[in-house]
Scaffold this motif. Structure first.
Motif, mmCIF file in Angstrom:
data_model
loop_
_atom_site.group_PDB
_atom_site.id
_atom_site.type_symbol
_atom_site.label_atom_id
_atom_site.label_comp_id
_atom_site.label_asym_id
_atom_site.label_seq_id
_atom_site.Cartn_x
_atom_site.Cartn_y
_atom_site.Cartn_z
ATOM 1 N N LEU A 244 0.938 -1.062 0.188
ATOM 2 C CA LEU A 244 0.091 -0.038 0.032
ATOM 3 C C LEU A 244 0.976 1.401 0.175
ATOM 4 O O LEU A 244 2.121 1.108 -0.047
ATOM 5 N N ASN A 245 0.246 2.536 0.176
ATOM 6 C CA ASN A 245 1.168 3.828 -0.120
ATOM 7 C C ASN A 245 2.351 3.847 -1.024
ATOM 8 O O ASN A 245 3.168 3.924 -0.375
ATOM 9 N N GLY A 246 1.985 3.620 -2.148
ATOM 10 C CA GLY A 246 3.003 3.788 -3.054
ATOM 11 C C GLY A 246 3.862 2.553 -3.420
ATOM 12 O O GLY A 246 5.141 3.022 -3.618
ATOM 13 N N GLY A 247 3.567 1.453 -3.049
ATOM 14 C CA GLY A 247 4.277 0.271 -3.205
ATOM 15 C C GLY A 247 5.244 -0.161 -2.011
ATOM 16 O O GLY A 247 6.086 -0.893 -2.082
ATOM 17 N N ILE A 248 4.960 0.667 -0.843
ATOM 18 C CA ILE A 248 5.797 0.435 0.512
ATOM 19 C C ILE A 248 5.147 -0.651 1.158
ATOM 20 O O ILE A 248 3.951 -0.398 1.469
ATOM 21 N N PRO A 249 5.884 -1.759 1.294
ATOM 22 C CA PRO A 249 5.054 -2.906 2.230
ATOM 23 C C PRO A 249 4.752 -2.225 3.758
ATOM 24 O O PRO A 249 5.217 -1.540 4.134
ATOM 25 N N PRO A 250 3.528 -2.869 4.023
ATOM 26 C CA PRO A 250 3.049 -2.456 5.657
ATOM 27 C C PRO A 250 4.021 -2.817 6.702
ATOM 28 O O PRO A 250 4.739 -3.843 6.333
ATOM 29 N N ASP B 207 5.506 -4.674 9.927
ATOM 30 C CA ASP B 207 4.910 -5.934 10.484
ATOM 31 C C ASP B 207 4.610 -5.872 11.978
ATOM 32 O O ASP B 207 4.930 -6.738 12.620
ATOM 33 N N PHE B 208 4.397 -4.625 12.568
ATOM 34 C CA PHE B 208 3.861 -4.336 13.882
ATOM 35 C C PHE B 208 2.974 -3.252 13.741
ATOM 36 O O PHE B 208 2.953 -2.361 13.060
ATOM 37 N N SER B 209 2.002 -3.359 14.778
ATOM 38 C CA SER B 209 1.002 -2.175 14.877
ATOM 39 C C SER B 209 1.279 -1.131 15.939
ATOM 40 O O SER B 209 2.371 -1.245 16.558
ATOM 41 N N LEU B 210 0.503 -0.147 15.726
ATOM 42 C CA LEU B 210 0.497 0.639 16.920
ATOM 43 C C LEU B 210 0.414 0.283 18.031
ATOM 44 O O LEU B 210 1.115 0.800 19.333
ATOM 45 N N LYS B 211 -0.205 -0.910 18.315
ATOM 46 C CA LYS B 211 -0.415 -1.423 19.665
ATOM 47 C C LYS B 211 0.789 -2.008 20.101
ATOM 48 O O LYS B 211 1.126 -1.931 21.298
ATOM 49 N N ASP B 212 1.511 -2.522 19.171
ATOM 50 C CA ASP B 212 2.916 -3.364 19.586
ATOM 51 C C ASP B 212 3.848 -2.329 19.751
ATOM 52 O O ASP B 212 4.726 -2.459 20.762
ATOM 53 N N LEU B 213 3.898 -1.096 19.030
ATOM 54 C CA LEU B 213 4.972 0.204 19.494
ATOM 55 C C LEU B 213 4.619 0.641 20.802
ATOM 56 O O LEU B 213 5.548 0.664 21.688
ATOM 57 N N ARG B 214 3.309 0.717 20.990
ATOM 58 C CA ARG B 214 2.871 1.183 22.491
ATOM 59 C C ARG B 214 3.463 0.265 23.629
ATOM 60 O O ARG B 214 4.272 0.694 24.511
ATOM 61 N N ALA B 215 3.423 -0.996 23.359
ATOM 62 C CA ALA B 215 3.855 -1.991 24.546
ATOM 63 C C ALA B 215 5.181 -2.011 24.398
ATOM 64 O O ALA B 215 5.846 -1.764 25.864
ATOM 65 N N PHE B 216 5.972 -1.829 23.448
ATOM 66 C CA PHE B 216 7.595 -1.717 23.248
ATOM 67 C C PHE B 216 7.889 -0.322 24.021
ATOM 68 O O PHE B 216 8.847 -0.553 24.936
ATOM 69 N N GLY C 298 -2.100 10.574 8.870
ATOM 70 C CA GLY C 298 -2.364 10.028 10.332
ATOM 71 C C GLY C 298 -1.469 9.437 10.951
ATOM 72 O O GLY C 298 -0.380 9.097 10.460
ATOM 73 N N VAL C 299 -1.636 9.151 12.277
ATOM 74 C CA VAL C 299 -0.397 7.972 12.801
ATOM 75 C C VAL C 299 -0.186 6.879 12.328
ATOM 76 O O VAL C 299 0.922 6.396 12.185
ATOM 77 N N GLU C 300 -1.235 6.215 12.183
ATOM 78 C CA GLU C 300 -1.210 5.024 11.513
ATOM 79 C C GLU C 300 -0.667 4.729 10.086
ATOM 80 O O GLU C 300 0.244 3.794 9.758
ATOM 81 N N GLU C 301 -0.874 5.680 9.180
ATOM 82 C CA GLU C 301 -0.283 5.858 7.992
ATOM 83 C C GLU C 301 1.088 6.340 7.950
ATOM 84 O O GLU C 301 1.850 5.516 7.397
#
Length: 108
Positions: free
Chosen positions: A4-10, A12-21, A60-63
């Protein structure tokens, strides 16, 4: 893995994973997209903040997290680290493995 987003792969972790880290390791993590200058920060308390760098109104933060190509990790006794996406993911995996090994030793 769909790109997505111009050919850049998403990520491998979510905002939730980042928060926990960030909370678990008591770190502030700024993630940044160099091409758009969009940036956000996950602080050591697990709160998302707009840092003083970049224009966070561009995405946005997720994007921004999905397309981030630069991560700055701050906190603890070490100086701030500037990491690529791959380096940051390796750091997250290493810290998770170390935490898991520590828990297994405590269980014995």
């Amino acid at each position: 893995m769909e790109c997505l987003n111009g050919g850049i792969p998403p990520m491998d972790f979510s905002l939730k994973d980042l928060r926990a880290f960030a909370v678990r390791n008591r770190l502030d993590v700024t993630f940044h997209v160099r091409t758009t200058d969009a940036a956000w920060m996950m602080n050591r308390r697990g709160l998302v903040a707009r840092p003083s760098i970049g224009d966070s109104t561009l995405a946005g933060v997720e994007e921004t997290l999905d397309t981030a190509d630069a991560f700055v990790v701050e906190g603890g006794k070490e100086p701030p680290q500037s990491l690529s996406k791959e380096q940051f993911m390796a750091l997250m995996a290493a810290r998770a493995a170390a935490a898991g090994a520590g828990r297994r030793q405590d269980d014995e």
